[in-house]
Design an enzyme around this catalytic site. Structure first.
Site, short mmCIF file in Angstrom:
data_model
loop_
_atom_site.label_atom_id
_atom_site.label_comp_id
_atom_site.label_asym_id
_atom_site.label_seq_id
_atom_site.Cartn_x
_atom_site.Cartn_y
_atom_site.Cartn_z
N CYS A 103 1.82 -4.62 3.31
CA CYS A 103 1.63 -3.76 4.45
C CYS A 103 0.97 -2.41 3.85
O CYS A 103 1.25 -2.03 2.99
CB CYS A 103 2.86 -3.51 5.36
SG CYS A 103 2.34 -2.62 6.66
N CYS A 157 5.32 -1.73 1.66
CA CYS A 157 4.36 -0.91 2.69
C CYS A 157 4.04 -0.03 1.69
O CYS A 157 4.48 0.86 1.14
CB CYS A 157 5.00 -0.60 3.86
SG CYS A 157 6.07 -1.82 4.70
N ARG A 163 11.68 -2.28 14.42
CA ARG A 163 12.24 -1.56 13.04
C ARG A 163 13.05 -0.37 13.34
O ARG A 163 12.33 0.34 13.94
CB ARG A 163 11.19 -1.45 12.11
CG ARG A 163 11.54 -0.58 11.04
CD ARG A 163 10.62 -0.32 9.96
NE ARG A 163 10.45 -1.76 9.17
CZ ARG A 163 9.46 -1.93 8.68
NH1 ARG A 163 8.40 -1.29 8.53
NH2 ARG A 163 9.21 -3.06 8.17
N CYS A 197 -3.35 15.81 3.68
CA CYS A 197 -4.30 15.20 4.84
C CYS A 197 -4.92 16.32 5.81
O CYS A 197 -4.39 17.39 6.10
CB CYS A 197 -3.24 14.33 5.63
SG CYS A 197 -4.07 13.46 6.92
N CYS A 202 4.03 16.03 10.92
CA CYS A 202 3.91 15.52 9.53
C CYS A 202 3.72 16.43 8.30
O CYS A 202 3.03 17.38 8.54
CB CYS A 202 2.54 14.54 9.69
SG CYS A 202 2.34 13.85 7.92
N CYS A 216 1.62 -3.92 12.56
CA CYS A 216 2.73 -2.94 12.79
C CYS A 216 2.64 -1.68 13.41
O CYS A 216 1.60 -1.13 13.16
CB CYS A 216 3.30 -2.72 11.26
SG CYS A 216 4.76 -1.48 11.45
N CYS A 256 -1.34 16.11 12.74
CA CYS A 256 -0.20 15.53 13.43
C CYS A 256 1.10 16.50 13.40
O CYS A 256 1.47 16.73 12.28
CB CYS A 256 0.32 14.23 12.90
SG CYS A 256 -1.11 13.11 12.85
S1 SF4 Z 1 0.62 11.37 9.89
FE1 SF4 Z 1 0.39 12.92 8.45
S2 SF4 Z 1 -0.66 11.67 6.69
FE2 SF4 Z 1 -0.90 10.44 8.75
S3 SF4 Z 1 -2.87 11.21 9.59
FE3 SF4 Z 1 -1.29 12.49 10.64
S4 SF4 Z 1 -1.21 14.25 9.06
FE4 SF4 Z 1 -2.26 12.62 8.02
#
Ligand code: SF4
Length: 345
Positions: A131, A100, A263, A56, A63, A191, A60
């Protein structure tokens, strides 16, 4: 029973005051709200599958699927329909009512939507609620997914608006709100929740829940995730949150959004059974079932079944409406953290 008034004008002071209640007082209030609107012995069960893992471009901080962090998560392409169906059948056989699907994208491209729509259609045909959590949506995407049979779209706001910039730099808080609006406008159920334990203050946890409760509609499903620190991510060494502080967050969410299903999401593997039991008492009415949450661990199915037996809980059936007494709703989500994106929720 008096009609429930859903508020969307909670002040920060009010939400902080709930957090500051004596623990037993807070749990009593939350459980009272829970019993008014939900079967306290029923838990909605969802299974989460990462249909497109890793690589990705977003940043974040929690993540493991962000390409820029060295976490050992290998990037994979979008799964084929048949492979997803095999996993969905297994989830259904294990007792899940909702399936999901998360994809680690900033957001889907136009060309991705027909492929995801075909997956959604096939899973829906199995009789499961569906989902998806695919990240930021473009024009028309939500409607196309709705037309394919999608029930819920997961997109978390992650944290308080004032703390968001500490966690994510590649997109704005407002971007999240725009996608949530598109989802609501298409008639999809939402959600939407967040993650606690990322170094935020209690005041900022109150800010997260205030922001959720003051959305134009309360999300039908509100995943509250506890950070799972993953080595290689900026939050890999985050200090663990006091478990009772997590229970408080569940309880406050329950009080602010009485008809929503709250949840108990990522982070369950780090909680002992007693903390999970407190969360159910405080108003959690949904869990993810299965050994993996996208890329992070989750209690195994047998352990969850044993916990349900010990607590006399039973799984909810598939139902459609949120907010009626003893109704079951559920929702879905993503990235192993419940971040609300595409592979995390
Ligand atoms: S949480 Fe992870 S997969 Fe989702 S947008 Fe952020 S970096 Fe990308």
């Amino acid at each position: 029973m008096a009609e429930t008034v859903l508020r969307h004008d909670w002040s920060r002071a009010e939400v902080s005051a709930l957090f500051a209640l004596p623990f037993n007082e807070l749990l009593h209030r939350a459980h009272t709200v829970h019993r008014e609107h939900h079967d306290p012995n029923a838990v909605q069960v969802s299974t989460l599958l990462s249909i497109k893992t890793g690589g990705c471009p977003e940043d974040c901080a929690y993540c493991p699927q962000a390409a820029r962090y060295d976490t050992g998560v290998a990037a994979q392409k979008l799964m084929d329909v048949d492979d997803v169906l095999e996993r969905a059948r297994a989830a259904r056989a294990a007792g899940a009512s909702r399936f999901c699907m998360g994809a680690a994208w900033r957001g889907p491209k136009d060309r991705d939507i027909p492929k995801v729509a075909a997956i959604v259609r096939a899973v829906k045909d199995l009789g499961l609620e569906t989902c998806a959590t695919l990240g930021l949506l473009g024009d028309g995407h939500a409607q196309q997914l709705k037309d394919a049979g999608l029930d819920y779209y997961n997109h978390n706001i992650d944290t308080a608006p004032e703390f968001y910039g500490e966690i994510i730099h590649t997109r704005e808080y407002q971007d999240r709100l725009v996608t949530l609006e598109q989802v609501r406008d298409a008639g999809l159920k939402t959600c939407c929740g967040g993650i606690v334990g990322m170094g935020e203050t209690r005041e900022q946890r109150a800010g997260l829940l205030q922001a959720l409760a003051n959305l134009p509609e309360h999300p039908q499903s509100v995943p509250i995730n506890q950070l799972v620190p993953v080595p290689g991510t900026p939050l890999g060494d985050a200090e663990p949150l006091d478990p009772f502080e997590f229970v408080r967050a569940i309880a406050v969410a329950r009080i602010l959004m009485p008809l929503s299903i709250v949840r108990l999401s990522a982070g369950r593997q780090q909680m002992d059974d007693a903390v999970q039991a407190l969360c159910f008492f405080a108003g959690a009415g949904s869990i993810f079932y299965g050994e993996k949450l996208l890329t992070t661990g989750n209690p195994d199915v047998e352990a969850d079944r044993a916990l349900f037996r010990r607590l006399d809980l039973h799984p909810m059936d598939v139902v459609e409406s949120a907010g009626t007494v003893h109704a079951d709703i559920g929702e879905g989500e993503s990235c192993g953290q419940g971040c609300g994106c595409s592979a995390a929720a």
